[in-house]
Design a protein around this motif. Structure first.
Motif, PDB file in Angstrom:
ATOM      1  N   GLN A 170       6.296 106.145 -56.598  1.00  0.00           N
ATOM      2  CA  GLN A 170       7.216 105.339 -57.410  1.00  0.00           C
ATOM      3  C   GLN A 170       8.008 104.436 -56.477  1.00  0.00           C
ATOM      4  O   GLN A 170       8.710 104.925 -55.603  1.00  0.00           O
ATOM      5  CB  GLN A 170       8.230 106.229 -58.132  1.00  0.00           C
ATOM      6  N   THR A 224       9.033 103.140 -62.562  1.00  0.00           N
ATOM      7  CA  THR A 224       9.896 104.155 -61.967  1.00  0.00           C
ATOM      8  C   THR A 224      10.914 104.643 -62.979  1.00  0.00           C
ATOM      9  O   THR A 224      11.258 103.922 -63.928  1.00  0.00           O
ATOM     10  CB  THR A 224      10.631 103.594 -60.733  1.00  0.00           C
ATOM     11  N   THR A 227      11.263  96.707 -63.682  1.00  0.00           N
ATOM     12  CA  THR A 227      10.969  97.795 -62.739  1.00  0.00           C
ATOM     13  C   THR A 227      10.794  99.128 -63.443  1.00  0.00           C
ATOM     14  O   THR A 227      10.158 100.021 -62.909  1.00  0.00           O
ATOM     15  CB  THR A 227      12.092  97.920 -61.696  1.00  0.00           C
ATOM     16  N   SER A 228      11.369  99.271 -64.634  1.00  0.00           N
ATOM     17  CA  SER A 228      11.341 100.583 -65.278  1.00  0.00           C
ATOM     18  C   SER A 228       9.931 100.964 -65.727  1.00  0.00           C
ATOM     19  O   SER A 228       9.676 102.100 -66.072  1.00  0.00           O
ATOM     20  CB  SER A 228      12.305 100.616 -66.467  1.00  0.00           C
ATOM     21  N   TYR A 246      11.129 102.315 -56.283  1.00  0.00           N
ATOM     22  CA  TYR A 246      12.335 102.004 -57.051  1.00  0.00           C
ATOM     23  C   TYR A 246      13.295 101.194 -56.205  1.00  0.00           C
ATOM     24  O   TYR A 246      13.217 101.178 -54.987  1.00  0.00           O
ATOM     25  CB  TYR A 246      12.970 103.277 -57.614  1.00  0.00           C
TER      26      TYR A 246
END
Lengths: 581, 581
Positions: A284, A352, A348-349, A286
């Motif tokens: 991930q 991550t 971005t979600s 982030y």
């Protein structure tokens, strides 16, 4: 003669086990045999699914973004994360024409000319990957994998999720060496049984791409190394006082004016491709937008949002130049933060569950306030930012100062990232955080700061007779954290069993004051790998066995095109037991 | 408007002078103007020769081997060292299709978007290189160069030897930047006048290719960087206790059995090509065969020559594993040394006037003797080896221990290489050496050891409760020598004016315990460049100007394909004066 040869072969195979077992991080359970197997050039993969009552349970497979494209009973080999990983594995292991091969001849791990020739009777033609039904809700099961290899060459990999499958392939890759005669890969370890799962669920690298220039391609190369070491988090410290490399379409001037150069902007597509690259490898990616401190680079586009910009003398207002912090109690700043996060978070979600709001080294002097005066304003700022993060169903991460220095009230699900060790003889900063019931990430600068020891990058001020910039020009956190020091870090030393569940894991830190793409690899590797085994296995102990396995990991990294430095003198690897003291 | 533009241009050009002058090492005399000149893509070179009485004096031109192929009045452009260097310069500066260009846009050295566009009126079409007649026998004149560039674009380079010419071209290269609009190189510094020569005649890097693997290609890359920094010596520490990578045809088993692997042998051709590569770039590549200590790798081929091979406990017999030293007072060893040197020296002496006989860390315990008992035997050994070196008209170099620890009698022309600092408050080791009338090279491990600070590479012995291998796992010479520490080294601090002539120069040291081709560049650069300026200019003082110029040198190195790390935070380069403290 044949008896002698047989004896010799056995002896050598035993020695393989003793001296050349290079799996890193070390699996939790492992039994190895001494039969050798070829890996056939056209070895394939087959997927099977455990089914209760004839109904396919596939919810647990949707753990990585691209995996969600796969919907059983469609063959996942068509386009799944795992299928792509398998193709990469095959490219890495097989000396196809023109392709780099990621296997190596392990002569560095035997006395000169004493590397045993494997006696190979059987071959591996196929890997079977079995998706098992989850039996517990524990997140560790997500990363669990088992590998069974029979003497006859049957390979069964059992997993609960694609992430476990990626870990299994990382381990599988490390079972194979290049044969000196034919070049083809073989494993000397059949029959083999491995069961493996991580101790910590958050295993990350914090990489600063703001202070000096790190390109998306360099981060992708880093992700290759992280994946090989079973890391599952890359924390991009994306912006800081010195530059804002990140394109924010809703606030286009941020990067246009705040980046070092127009050629050095991380576009929306760049970020997406890096996050996708990580997701495909189980990592991930982030982001951290550090605020309200470390934000002077916003000044270039929005000067009115920044207080005490480049105010002098800077050491009074900031930990490092350039001083300047987002104003507090300011509507324009609140709107800016909302606009910024509502642009960035939806993008971005997808990749991550985390977002890092920074919060380190907020300097009260920059606001001309005391800490207690500043506290309520900072609380409001953080409340707002956290509410934005939660509105996108992300878990907020903040640096420890919000809790330990400013005593802010933070929602219980906020993850506190610790970077200081704590006072000598007092409780560790980590213990202080979990004592207050917060989830935490460790990574103390006494052990896991990769930037330390490279010297003071500030310039001496000729007008300052008491300049701290003086021989031997040490930086703020000497000495350099060598890999043994990193490996000897015991993050849970003063954490009680009851608090243990609050420690999600940790991160090793690569701050960028003296690191860019040119020396990134050698500053990261093999040291990040050393941290990786602690994150996977928990507290470790420095030993020759660790040296030897890490030295093999460095050969794998080199095979992946990563310029990792040597772990020790080659002679020591070739002469086990002879470099002890 | 035009007045405003003119004013703006002038302002910017002045700022160029102030902030972006990147010549490294800094020339001794330099006057710079503020007019900009293009370098035309087909710029050429013309050679002229100063002539007394119509007779061509060319003896001084025969200083580099390949130069000897050139015999005036034949056009040297045909095949001389300098002609080849000029071709490389042109390839580096000009963005020919497909070629790497070694110029860069200096935006990192200006505030964001404030890099001045040069106002360019004239061009450089030709460089004239004038060979002047030597006026003094001083060796410094050999490396002298002068560059005159007129506002109209005439370029005159004056030199006494090709070596001076190579230095001139290294400086010339650093005068040109890439234009942001056209890409072509321009210099903003006309009219320009530079006169330059080195303070020390021996400016070297000591590179260990024995403990870990360094390939000829990696050394060639290193030579590119050395040449750019006007080094003139590369000392190859070619063999050590751990491996013997060097092919010696008269003793073929030495490398066959003593190298780490058959694929890792430096063949006769490899060595020659590296020496030739260095000679073409003004760097004498000379070899060290360390003896009689640090020779355990000879044991693989000639076990009977080595005393106390791998004797345990090794710390009692050697500074590091593997213990073992050439026997003394032994005819077979004497013959071996003769055979070795009579094979190697005729080959290497074509490219260098030096040969290094080692002599460090000879351990009396390994001979079961006291130092005083050992002394006469060591004296005989060294007498013999030195006589062999002298028989090939080479100057012997030895480590300081022969003089300072064993009090050996050494011929006056022997160069003593110092690596220890000396006791605190006592005379430096360098002062002790020159006090005895010997020529010396400096390079104390307190400042110029590039290996230091990376941590202890030994393994802890689980049977040793008092193992020195323990947290924080520091090595023998912490901390890491950062570039400012390297730059602040004052080798002549306690050397009197009368003794000064004995200090030929110095070397910065890259020992190989934790360095191989993967991290070689980042361990060397930019730190070697920092040492380079001290070697060229003498004692320096750390300042922002030094930071900025070194940061430009790092850009040149990167342009040459060398992975040199950044000197400081990019923001500090872009905001002069703002990172002082």
């Amino acid at each position: 003669m044949s008896i002698l040869r047989c004896y010799f072969t056995l002896l050598c195979l035993l020695r393989i086990l003793h001296t050349a077992l290079g799996i890193w991080p070390l699996p939790v359970e492992m039994e190895l045999g001494s039969n050798a197997l070829w890996l056939l050039p056209d070895f394939g993969v087959e997927y099977k699914f455990e089914q209760p009552n004839g109904i396919l349970q596939n919810l647990q497979y949707y753990l990585l973004p691209s995996w969600s494209e796969y919907s059983p009973p469609i063959d996942p080999a068509a386009k799944g994360t795992l299928a792509a990983a398998f193709e990469r594995l095959r490219n890495d292991l097989m000396p196809f024409a023109g392709s780099r091969t990621c296997t190596f001849m392990p002569w560095k791990f035997y006395p000169k000319d004493a590397m045993p020739e494997p006696h190979i009777a059987n071959s591996i033609a196929k890997i079977t990957i079995l998706f098992r039904l989850p039996t517990s809700p524990q997140s560790q099961q997500q990363e669990f994998y088992a590998i069974e290899i029979s003497s006859g060459g049957e390979v069964l990999i059992s997993i609960f999720s694609p992430l476990g499958g990626l870990h299994a392939l990382s381990t599988f890759r490390q079972l194979f060496y290049k044969d000196s005669e034919f070049g083809g890969p073989y494993t000397p370890y059949a029959p083999l049984s491995i069961k493996d799962w991580p101790v910590f669920e958050h295993r990350g690298l914090n990489l600063d791409i703001s202070r000096n220039i790190i390109t998306p391609a360099e981060v992708q190369r880093t992700l290759e190394g992280l994946s090989l070491n079973k890391f599952n988090r890359l924390h991009l410290h994306a912006t800081d006082a010195q530059s804002w490399p990140l394109e924010i379409p809703a606030l286009p001037e941020l990067a246009e004016k705040g980046s070092y150069h127009k050629s050095q902007i991380w576009s929306v597509a760049d970020l997406r491709s890096v996050q996708e690259f990580g997701a495909q490898r189980g990592v991930q990616v982030y982001l951290e937008i550090d605020m309200p401190g470390h934000t002077a680079s916003i000044h270039a586009a929005y000067p009115s949002l920044i207080k005490s910009y480049n105010r002098q003398p800077w050491p009074h207002y900031s930990a490092q130049p350039c001083a300047g912090q987002l104003k507090l109690n300011n509507t324009a700043v609140t709107n800016f933060v909302s606009t910024l996060l509502n642009d960035l978070l939806p993008r971005t979600s997808y990749y991550t569950s985390l977002f890092h709001l920074g919060g380190d080294e907020v300097d009260a002097n920059a606001y001309d306030m005391s800490v207690s005066e500043l506290r309520p304003h900072l609380q409001s700022f953080v409340n707002h930012a956290i509410s934005e993060v939660r509105s996108h169903f992300l878990t907020p991460v903040v640096w420890e100062e919000h809790l330990l220095d400013y005593n802010l009230t933070l929602p219980n699900d906020t993850i506190i990232q610790v970077w200081r060790a704590g006072k000598p003889n007092g409780p560790s900063a980590l213990a202080q955080v979990v004592a207050r019931g917060h989830k935490a990430l460790f990574g103390a600068n006494t052990h896991w700061y990769l930037d330390c020891g490279h010297g003071d990058w500030r310039d001496p001020d000729p007008k300052n007779p008491d300049s701290p910039v003086k021989p031997p020009y040490q930086d703020y956190c000497p000495p350099l954290k060598n890999w043994k020091q990193i490996y000897s870090y015991d993050p849970l030393a003063d954490i009680s069993e009851e608090q243990r569940h609050l420690v999600l894991g940790g991160e090793v830190h690569m701050w960028g004051e003296q690191t860019d793409g040119m020396n990134l690899d050698s500053n990261l590797w093999p040291r990040v790998a050393a941290a990786g085994e602690i994150l996977w296995r928990g507290k470790g102990e420095v030993s020759e066995n660790v040296t030897r396995r890490l030295a093999e990991m460095r050969e794998w990294l080199v095979g992946k095109g990563i310029a990792a430095g040597p772990v020790t003198v080659t002679w020591c690897l070739m002469n086990p037991g002879n470099c002890r003291q």
